[in-house]
Design a protein around this motif. Sequence first.
Motif, PDB file in Angstrom:
ATOM      1  N   ILE A 181       0.867  -1.174   0.000  1.00  0.00           N
ATOM      2  CA  ILE A 181       0.000   0.000   0.000  1.00  0.00           C
ATOM      3  C   ILE A 181       0.910   1.233   0.000  1.00  0.00           C
ATOM      4  O   ILE A 181       1.409   1.648   1.036  1.00  0.00           O
ATOM      5  CB  ILE A 181      -0.927   0.046   1.228  1.00  0.00           C
ATOM      6  CG1 ILE A 181      -1.824  -1.182   1.276  1.00  0.00           C
ATOM      7  CG2 ILE A 181      -1.792   1.304   1.187  1.00  0.00           C
ATOM      8  CD1 ILE A 181      -2.823  -1.287   0.158  1.00  0.00           C
ATOM      9  N   SER A 182       1.153   1.752  -1.171  1.00  0.00           N
ATOM     10  CA  SER A 182       1.933   2.978  -1.337  1.00  0.00           C
ATOM     11  C   SER A 182       1.588   3.522  -2.720  1.00  0.00           C
ATOM     12  O   SER A 182       1.014   2.808  -3.550  1.00  0.00           O
ATOM     13  CB  SER A 182       3.436   2.711  -1.235  1.00  0.00           C
ATOM     14  OG  SER A 182       3.900   1.990  -2.363  1.00  0.00           O
ATOM     15  N   ASP A 183       1.936   4.758  -2.969  1.00  0.00           N
ATOM     16  CA  ASP A 183       1.587   5.350  -4.259  1.00  0.00           C
ATOM     17  C   ASP A 183       2.179   4.548  -5.412  1.00  0.00           C
ATOM     18  O   ASP A 183       1.508   4.283  -6.419  1.00  0.00           O
ATOM     19  CB  ASP A 183       2.065   6.808  -4.326  1.00  0.00           C
ATOM     20  CG  ASP A 183       1.184   7.742  -3.514  1.00  0.00           C
ATOM     21  OD1 ASP A 183       0.097   7.301  -3.084  1.00  0.00           O
ATOM     22  OD2 ASP A 183       1.582   8.896  -3.308  1.00  0.00           O
ATOM     23  N   ASP A 184       3.443   4.146  -5.283  1.00  0.00           N
ATOM     24  CA  ASP A 184       4.093   3.405  -6.371  1.00  0.00           C
ATOM     25  C   ASP A 184       3.430   2.059  -6.606  1.00  0.00           C
ATOM     26  O   ASP A 184       3.131   1.686  -7.751  1.00  0.00           O
ATOM     27  CB  ASP A 184       5.579   3.191  -6.063  1.00  0.00           C
ATOM     28  CG  ASP A 184       6.422   4.412  -6.406  1.00  0.00           C
ATOM     29  OD1 ASP A 184       5.944   5.267  -7.182  1.00  0.00           O
ATOM     30  OD2 ASP A 184       7.552   4.512  -5.892  1.00  0.00           O
ATOM     31  N   THR A 185       3.213   1.305  -5.523  1.00  0.00           N
ATOM     32  CA  THR A 185       2.657  -0.029  -5.710  1.00  0.00           C
ATOM     33  C   THR A 185       1.191   0.025  -6.125  1.00  0.00           C
ATOM     34  O   THR A 185       0.741  -0.820  -6.909  1.00  0.00           O
ATOM     35  CB  THR A 185       2.815  -0.873  -4.436  1.00  0.00           C
ATOM     36  OG1 THR A 185       2.230  -0.181  -3.329  1.00  0.00           O
ATOM     37  CG2 THR A 185       4.263  -1.133  -4.127  1.00  0.00           C
ATOM     38  N   ILE A 186       0.443   0.984  -5.620  1.00  0.00           N
ATOM     39  CA  ILE A 186      -0.950   1.116  -6.070  1.00  0.00           C
ATOM     40  C   ILE A 186      -0.981   1.450  -7.554  1.00  0.00           C
ATOM     41  O   ILE A 186      -1.783   0.895  -8.320  1.00  0.00           O
ATOM     42  CB  ILE A 186      -1.691   2.189  -5.242  1.00  0.00           C
ATOM     43  CG1 ILE A 186      -1.878   1.703  -3.804  1.00  0.00           C
ATOM     44  CG2 ILE A 186      -3.052   2.508  -5.862  1.00  0.00           C
ATOM     45  CD1 ILE A 186      -2.475   2.736  -2.870  1.00  0.00           C
ATOM     46  N   ASP A 491      -7.004   7.324 -17.435  1.00  0.00           N
ATOM     47  CA  ASP A 491      -5.792   7.303 -18.243  1.00  0.00           C
ATOM     48  C   ASP A 491      -4.649   6.749 -17.391  1.00  0.00           C
ATOM     49  O   ASP A 491      -4.568   7.035 -16.196  1.00  0.00           O
ATOM     50  CB  ASP A 491      -5.466   8.722 -18.721  1.00  0.00           C
ATOM     51  CG  ASP A 491      -4.242   8.746 -19.610  1.00  0.00           C
ATOM     52  OD1 ASP A 491      -3.150   9.019 -19.078  1.00  0.00           O
ATOM     53  OD2 ASP A 491      -4.378   8.478 -20.813  1.00  0.00           O
ATOM     54  N   HIS A 492      -3.752   5.982 -18.002  1.00  0.00           N
ATOM     55  CA  HIS A 492      -2.657   5.385 -17.248  1.00  0.00           C
ATOM     56  C   HIS A 492      -1.827   6.437 -16.516  1.00  0.00           C
ATOM     57  O   HIS A 492      -1.332   6.197 -15.415  1.00  0.00           O
ATOM     58  CB  HIS A 492      -1.751   4.573 -18.178  1.00  0.00           C
ATOM     59  CG  HIS A 492      -2.403   3.342 -18.720  1.00  0.00           C
ATOM     60  ND1 HIS A 492      -1.743   2.438 -19.525  1.00  0.00           N
ATOM     61  CD2 HIS A 492      -3.665   2.853 -18.581  1.00  0.00           C
ATOM     62  CE1 HIS A 492      -2.564   1.457 -19.860  1.00  0.00           C
ATOM     63  NE2 HIS A 492      -3.735   1.688 -19.308  1.00  0.00           N
ATOM     64  N   ALA A 493      -1.676   7.588 -17.137  1.00  0.00           N
ATOM     65  CA  ALA A 493      -0.817   8.627 -16.560  1.00  0.00           C
ATOM     66  C   ALA A 493      -1.399   9.215 -15.281  1.00  0.00           C
ATOM     67  O   ALA A 493      -0.671   9.842 -14.500  1.00  0.00           O
ATOM     68  CB  ALA A 493      -0.583   9.733 -17.581  1.00  0.00           C
ATOM     69  N   SER A 494      -2.708   9.023 -15.062  1.00  0.00           N
ATOM     70  CA  SER A 494      -3.340   9.618 -13.872  1.00  0.00           C
ATOM     71  C   SER A 494      -3.237   8.725 -12.637  1.00  0.00           C
ATOM     72  O   SER A 494      -3.620   9.135 -11.547  1.00  0.00           O
ATOM     73  CB  SER A 494      -4.814   9.902 -14.156  1.00  0.00           C
ATOM     74  OG  SER A 494      -5.540   8.693 -14.347  1.00  0.00           O
ATOM     75  N   LEU A 495      -2.733   7.512 -12.804  1.00  0.00           N
ATOM     76  CA  LEU A 495      -2.630   6.586 -11.679  1.00  0.00           C
ATOM     77  C   LEU A 495      -1.549   7.051 -10.702  1.00  0.00           C
ATOM     78  O   LEU A 495      -0.570   7.676 -11.104  1.00  0.00           O
ATOM     79  CB  LEU A 495      -2.303   5.183 -12.186  1.00  0.00           C
ATOM     80  CG  LEU A 495      -3.295   4.569 -13.174  1.00  0.00           C
ATOM     81  CD1 LEU A 495      -2.800   3.215 -13.677  1.00  0.00           C
ATOM     82  CD2 LEU A 495      -4.676   4.426 -12.538  1.00  0.00           C
ATOM     83  N   PRO A 496      -1.709   6.769  -9.386  1.00  0.00           N
ATOM     84  CA  PRO A 496      -2.781   6.004  -8.749  1.00  0.00           C
ATOM     85  C   PRO A 496      -4.009   6.864  -8.501  1.00  0.00           C
ATOM     86  O   PRO A 496      -3.901   8.083  -8.352  1.00  0.00           O
ATOM     87  CB  PRO A 496      -2.152   5.576  -7.429  1.00  0.00           C
ATOM     88  CG  PRO A 496      -1.227   6.711  -7.085  1.00  0.00           C
ATOM     89  CD  PRO A 496      -0.676   7.181  -8.396  1.00  0.00           C
ATOM     90  N   ILE A 497      -5.160   6.215  -8.441  1.00  0.00           N
ATOM     91  CA  ILE A 497      -6.395   6.929  -8.158  1.00  0.00           C
ATOM     92  C   ILE A 497      -7.213   6.170  -7.126  1.00  0.00           C
ATOM     93  O   ILE A 497      -7.033   4.968  -6.922  1.00  0.00           O
ATOM     94  CB  ILE A 497      -7.258   7.131  -9.426  1.00  0.00           C
ATOM     95  CG1 ILE A 497      -7.777   5.775  -9.926  1.00  0.00           C
ATOM     96  CG2 ILE A 497      -6.506   7.879 -10.509  1.00  0.00           C
ATOM     97  CD1 ILE A 497      -9.045   5.867 -10.715  1.00  0.00           C
ATOM     98  N   GLN A 536       7.333  -7.410 -10.244  1.00  0.00           N
ATOM     99  CA  GLN A 536       7.173  -6.096 -10.872  1.00  0.00           C
ATOM    100  C   GLN A 536       7.357  -4.972  -9.858  1.00  0.00           C
ATOM    101  O   GLN A 536       7.994  -3.952 -10.143  1.00  0.00           O
ATOM    102  CB  GLN A 536       5.789  -5.988 -11.527  1.00  0.00           C
ATOM    103  CG  GLN A 536       5.611  -6.838 -12.776  1.00  0.00           C
ATOM    104  CD  GLN A 536       5.187  -8.271 -12.479  1.00  0.00           C
ATOM    105  OE1 GLN A 536       5.305  -8.751 -11.354  1.00  0.00           O
ATOM    106  NE2 GLN A 536       4.706  -8.969 -13.500  1.00  0.00           N
ATOM    107  N   LEU A 537       6.808  -5.160  -8.650  1.00  0.00           N
ATOM    108  CA  LEU A 537       6.911  -4.119  -7.622  1.00  0.00           C
ATOM    109  C   LEU A 537       8.357  -3.923  -7.191  1.00  0.00           C
ATOM    110  O   LEU A 537       8.833  -2.791  -7.047  1.00  0.00           O
ATOM    111  CB  LEU A 537       6.052  -4.487  -6.411  1.00  0.00           C
ATOM    112  CG  LEU A 537       4.552  -4.654  -6.646  1.00  0.00           C
ATOM    113  CD1 LEU A 537       3.860  -5.033  -5.346  1.00  0.00           C
ATOM    114  CD2 LEU A 537       3.936  -3.403  -7.229  1.00  0.00           C
TER     115      LEU A 537
END
Length: 869
Positions: A181-186, A491-497, A536-537
């Motif tokens: 649970i973090s911005d990168d992993t989400i 859009d992929h670029a808006s992740l994480p949401i 991947q993470l």
Amino acid sequence: MAASAHSQIPDKPALEGLEAKWGESWSTQGTYLFDRIRAAQSGRDGVYSIDTPPPTASGSLHIGHVFSYTHTDVKARFERMRGKTVFYPMGWDDNGLPTERRVQNYYGVRCDPSLPYEADFTPPFEGGDNKSSRAADQKPISRRNFIELCERLTVEDEKQFEALFRQLGLSVDWTQTYRTISDDTIRQSQLAFLRNLERGEAYQSLAPTLWDIDFRSAIAQAELEDRDQQAAYHTIDFPFADGSGSITIETTRPELLPACIAIVTHPEGPHKHLIGTKVRTPFFGAEIEIHGHHLAQPDKGTGAAMVCTFGDVTDIIWWRELRTTEGRDLPNMTTIGLDGRFLPTAPSIVENAAAAAWYTAELAGKTVFSARKAIVEKLQETGDMTAVGKPFNHAVKFFEKGDRPLEIVSTRQWYIRNGARDGELRDELLTHGTEVAFHPDFMRVRYENWVGGLTGDWLVSRQRFFGVPIPLWYGLDENGERDYDRVLAPDHASLPIDPTTDVPAGYTEDQRGVPGGFDAEADILDTWATSSLTPQLAGGWQRDEELWDLTAPFDLRPQGQDIIRTWLFSTMLRSTLEDGRAPWRNAAISGFIVDPDRKKMSKSKGNVVTPADILDAHGSDAVRYWAASSRLGMDAAFDPQNPTQVKIGRRLAIKVLNAAKFVLSFPVPEGAQVTHALDASMLTALDAVVVEATKAFENYDQAKALEVTEAFFWTFCDDYLELVKERAYDQTNVGQASAALALRLALSTLLRLLAPVISFATEEVWSWFEEGSVHTASWPEPLRIEGDTSVLAVASEALIGIRRAKTEAKASQKTPVSHATIAAPAAKLEALRAAADDLRAVGRIAELEIVEAAEFAVTEIVLAPVEGA
């Protein structure tokens, strides 16, 4: 202190304090950091990457963690010494149902998404006992407040986990960590899901779902376990619709009679002539049909069974596959709600108005147990139930972390295709399984059996709060109802949401929940949907492509045998769907830890041992030795009251310190060479150990490597050291330089062979006479000093005989001997003579006679007269 500076040899070497001393040194010196520059220069072939299991941060570590993580660390240390740039990260698995339950009990709260956020919220208390507590006693709080408490507690748990792993001596690169649970992993988890959706691998469906009424969440096939529960057969008569008689069935779930949609019997069974006949459900009056199906058991009960929506997984199969004689699908008549209680009104299939009214008055809101009791009493009253059998035990499906049997309810859920209904994908998964080397190999069949036995696609949505939000919204029609055919993806670029707070493109916040607007997907992804992406993470997929190219596919996936069906399979699936390849080259599968009665240790059985006290009492090297002594895939017994293997490991570590101090007391003259036959014999024997231990480590058999190394180490200490110490002390002896050099060469080699297991003691000794860390030193190669290994063997045999003779004479080992005779077969005479001088010195023998005989033996020993006797 710096690992590169020589340490002073202590007067009394001890294990105490070495974990703190060297743990700090390794951290300061960056001993285990992943060297990106070196890795880039060598390329992928120069890297050894490990897909480390992220422990669940929802409680405490147990002795099983120490066991399995040590296996991985031993291999990591070996590969590092072999010259590989080791990528050894650590992750923390924050999300999942256990984390939420721990937070509920620890803080005395429960999540209510309808409540507003409180910026300065303080929980009722901190430090709950992590046992079940009633929801009524927990303070309801907003989803955001609840998630904040989850994040707070998991961070604290992770600090404790890291401290214990550091004490254990894991050579992890602590700069390469991630949380699920973090911005990168989400972002990465949401991106992978969206790519599954775009390729048609993820889909949504309204279907029967295994449901845990306590966790209020759907449960996937991989999370199920069977437990014995008590039940009883209830005999019920179903009258034929034309009034001509009845058919009798037996059921363990009479409470589902209002949801009975058919009777089923085997096409070749005793009731085959009744297939197609219409009957009515007793009391409730619904007209249903008798069907034939091969899964019906003609020899079970009366040979006929009722089909209800839904009593068990077989009901789901019948519901999907059976059709009425008019060609209609069977209806879905749900009676049990998501809270495990009966719904307010009877299913529409119930045609008897009085029965429908009775249902509302007597069943609505009841638990399964209470509803069963009410229906049994009613059917006995009407005469439709003719018997209730004796209780018996049978297997019932449970969520592996749940406390009550699962129910089957109809819900809309998200799935990822996993090969259950796609033969081509299933074959691809099996093929990729053959490309992975399983250690031990027999564990491979568990993966293959799981893939071959899948019955449904992977259910990945969960009705919980702390996790990775499913990144979707739904368009609402003019009535404000969800249009499930109009899924809105970001859009992929808006992740994480978080769709419950973020807004889809083209909409504004004031359109949330209104007709013509949008509605958020409130579910989160199953924890395995994130954990399936650990390569991947950790490896930087879609975040750090250079790192990903250097690490993937990973060299090693270490894990427990019990999660082959979950973690190993799901990771293989995601890699197959995304990259068309296996995610790793090797899978190392650890066995279970069992108690002295050979029962698997588990929290539910109350026999779990926490490792902190064991580490403090015996030292980390001792515990590492115990873990490394067990082969992969094999269960290991652990008795905290008498940890025999741990004590043996501690004795070995202490001996390493003391033997090294003794060896290092002999200076090695400049230009020294190995010239003595006994010294060359010992080093030649050590070469064989290096070859065998290296091969064992390469084959993921750390137990074999430790076994052969330890056996030689004790021969080295008990025999060789004793045999040569007099010569090594004697500066006037022409063989002194040979002995001192041989001792030093052997010590250097043995320290490196033992370093992957006895990590702290070997580092301590290495610092006494070498630069840098033993853990970044080169792995030993055979010295190739020509020698006859039989010299050491026969000298050891003779030394044992001399010691025995003195013991039998009730004399001290230091007692001088005026004459001794050793008999040996002709083949051993030359080797024995080569060690004669050392044998005379260690045995304090004035005259040593060597004679030929059929058997090897010390045939005569004459003790020197004691002065003044």
